[in-house]
Design a protein around this motif. Structure first.
Motif, PDB file in Angstrom:
ATOM      1  N   ASP A 157       0.846  -1.191   0.000  1.00 58.07           N
ATOM      2  CA  ASP A 157       0.000   0.000   0.000  1.00 58.07           C
ATOM      3  C   ASP A 157       0.884   1.245   0.000  1.00 58.07           C
ATOM      4  O   ASP A 157       1.944   1.263   0.648  1.00 58.07           O
ATOM      5  CB  ASP A 157      -0.909   0.010   1.228  1.00 58.07           C
ATOM      6  N   VAL A 158       0.428   2.294  -0.692  1.00 63.61           N
ATOM      7  CA  VAL A 158       1.212   3.529  -0.802  1.00 63.61           C
ATOM      8  C   VAL A 158       1.369   4.230   0.533  1.00 63.61           C
ATOM      9  O   VAL A 158       2.217   5.112   0.683  1.00 63.61           O
ATOM     10  CB  VAL A 158       0.578   4.498  -1.824  1.00 63.61           C
ATOM     11  N   ARG A 159       0.563   3.863   1.528  1.00 64.02           N
ATOM     12  CA  ARG A 159       0.661   4.489   2.850  1.00 64.02           C
ATOM     13  C   ARG A 159       1.614   3.739   3.775  1.00 64.02           C
ATOM     14  O   ARG A 159       1.702   4.035   4.966  1.00 64.02           O
ATOM     15  CB  ARG A 159      -0.734   4.573   3.483  1.00 64.02           C
ATOM     16  N   GLU A 200       8.867   2.212   3.697  1.00 67.02           N
ATOM     17  CA  GLU A 200       9.663   1.975   2.497  1.00 67.02           C
ATOM     18  C   GLU A 200      10.063   0.496   2.371  1.00 67.02           C
ATOM     19  O   GLU A 200      10.537  -0.125   3.319  1.00 67.02           O
ATOM     20  CB  GLU A 200      10.933   2.829   2.526  1.00 67.02           C
ATOM     21  N   GLY A 244      -7.438   0.298  -3.001  1.00 67.58           N
ATOM     22  CA  GLY A 244      -6.342  -0.265  -2.227  1.00 67.58           C
ATOM     23  C   GLY A 244      -6.849  -1.050  -1.033  1.00 67.58           C
ATOM     24  O   GLY A 244      -7.879  -1.718  -1.090  1.00 67.58           O
ATOM     25  N   THR A 251       3.004  -2.918   6.627  1.00 66.95           N
ATOM     26  CA  THR A 251       2.542  -2.341   5.372  1.00 66.95           C
ATOM     27  C   THR A 251       3.732  -1.669   4.704  1.00 66.95           C
ATOM     28  O   THR A 251       4.428  -0.861   5.317  1.00 66.95           O
ATOM     29  CB  THR A 251       1.426  -1.304   5.605  1.00 66.95           C
ATOM     30  N   LYS A 253       5.517  -0.022   0.866  1.00 67.89           N
ATOM     31  CA  LYS A 253       5.241   0.588  -0.434  1.00 67.89           C
ATOM     32  C   LYS A 253       6.465   0.514  -1.329  1.00 67.89           C
ATOM     33  O   LYS A 253       7.610   0.533  -0.862  1.00 67.89           O
ATOM     34  CB  LYS A 253       4.811   2.043  -0.277  1.00 67.89           C
ATOM     35  N   PRO A 286       8.984   2.214  -3.888  1.00 67.86           N
ATOM     36  CA  PRO A 286       9.402   3.587  -4.169  1.00 67.86           C
ATOM     37  C   PRO A 286       9.086   3.986  -5.606  1.00 67.86           C
ATOM     38  O   PRO A 286       9.139   3.154  -6.513  1.00 67.86           O
ATOM     39  CB  PRO A 286      10.913   3.548  -3.925  1.00 67.86           C
ATOM     40  N   ILE A 287       8.749   5.236  -5.802  1.00 62.70           N
ATOM     41  CA  ILE A 287       8.519   5.791  -7.140  1.00 62.70           C
ATOM     42  C   ILE A 287       9.647   6.796  -7.406  1.00 62.70           C
ATOM     43  O   ILE A 287       9.750   7.814  -6.729  1.00 62.70           O
ATOM     44  CB  ILE A 287       7.154   6.498  -7.239  1.00 62.70           C
ATOM     45  N   GLU A 338       2.425   8.751 -10.839  1.00 63.47           N
ATOM     46  CA  GLU A 338       1.694   8.836  -9.574  1.00 63.47           C
ATOM     47  C   GLU A 338       1.763   7.515  -8.814  1.00 63.47           C
ATOM     48  O   GLU A 338       1.914   7.476  -7.598  1.00 63.47           O
ATOM     49  CB  GLU A 338       0.235   9.196  -9.845  1.00 63.47           C
ATOM     50  N   SER A 339       1.658   6.415  -9.560  1.00 57.71           N
ATOM     51  CA  SER A 339       1.675   5.092  -8.943  1.00 57.71           C
ATOM     52  C   SER A 339       1.843   4.036 -10.023  1.00 57.71           C
ATOM     53  O   SER A 339       1.862   4.347 -11.217  1.00 57.71           O
ATOM     54  CB  SER A 339       0.373   4.843  -8.169  1.00 57.71           C
ATOM     55  N   ALA A 364       2.792  -3.596  -9.833  1.00 55.61           N
ATOM     56  CA  ALA A 364       3.356  -3.520  -8.480  1.00 55.61           C
ATOM     57  C   ALA A 364       3.477  -4.906  -7.862  1.00 55.61           C
ATOM     58  O   ALA A 364       4.498  -5.241  -7.247  1.00 55.61           O
ATOM     59  CB  ALA A 364       2.475  -2.626  -7.608  1.00 55.61           C
TER      60      ALA A 364
END
Length: 265
Positions: A193-195, A198, A222, A234, A236, A238-239, A244-245, A251
């Motif tokens: 999840d993006v929240r 790392e 999500g 949880t 995420k 890295p971008i 944006e995603s 993923a």
């Protein structure tokens, strides 16, 4: 040769495009030479009948041989009949009917090193691509949790390109049941999840090197806070660029392979 596209038999096969029919009959359709080959090679006992047009296609001899070796009924049909049966607009000349199956949840996690859990994943292309990536990354099973799409949906089956028949598949469980089974088996659950924290930090800590179950959520929403709370951590991706995603399938593929690399380092 079966030549009447309006026959009851043809209609029964075509009806397997609907979830209700699949559940009631315990059967599903497998379209295309690649998927049919993998069905006959890896799960021949599930195959009931293969319908194929007559021709000189490159796959014809192998499919005929595999069906014969497995003792599976092979029916010749006209292109019109196959078109009436198939879910695709332009079928590839062969279709099989097979029985659905389920792997018990505890059995899927027993001794597992890598599991993919799909929670509320609705898009058949995404689900099939994640299953295919899980297979390629050497995962032990794929779990379809919550209101995720039926793994025996024709579009899911096609998008796995046969990987559906290589892995244990668990269906009709809640995310809570899946994460509880992971804990019972000593498997760490990681919510993607993006929240989250790392990924690289967790990798440096050696988290990915152990037994891991990744939880992937709905394409649009999500994972909820309650969903994330069921996981041990949880994380995420890295971008590094301006995107944006990443979409779910991309993923998930990266995370499954990142874990496979860590486990084999």
């Amino acid at each position: 040769m079966l030549s009447n596209p309006k026959s009851p038999r043809v209609k029964r096969v075509a009806a397997l495009a609907r979830k209700k029919e699949r559940r009631e009959s315990g059967r599903f359709m497998v379209e295309g030479p690649q998927a049919v080959r993998e069905l006959l090679a890896y799960r021949p006992r599930l195959a009931e009948v293969v319908y194929a047009t007559m021709g000189n296609e490159p796959w014809q001899h192998e499919v005929d041989r595999l069906a014969s070796d497995a003792g599976v009924q092979l029916e010749r049909v006209t292109p019109e009949v196959l078109a009436a049966m198939a879910e695709t607009v332009t079928p590839q000349g062969v279709l099989a009917v097979a029985r659905t199956w389920e792997t018990p949840l505890a059995e899927a996690f027993d001794g597992a090193k890598l599991i993919a859990i799909l929670h509320e994943v609705r898009d058949p292309g995404n689900a099939g691509t994640v299953l295919r990536a899980a297979d390629a990354a050497g995962a032990d099973a794929v779990v379809f949790a919550g209101e995720s799409i039926d793994p025996f949906h024709p579009k899911v089956v096609r998008s796995t390109t046969g990987s559906l028949f290589h892995l244990p598949v668990v269906v009709c469980v809640t995310l809570e049941e899946a994460t509880a089974a992971a804990r019972e088996a000593g498997v760490v659950t990681l919510a993607a999840d993006v929240r989250g924290a790392e990924l690289l930090e967790a990798r440096a800590e050696g988290v990915l090197a152990g037994s891991v179950a990744w939880v992937f959520g709905n394409e649009a929403n999500g994972l909820s806070e309650a969903d994330r709370a069921l996981a041990d951590r949880t994380l995420k991706l890295p971008i590094y660029g301006a995107a944006e995603s990443l979409n779910l399938a991309t993923a998930a593929s990266v995370l499954l392979y990142e874990t496979a690399f860590s486990q084999r380092a």
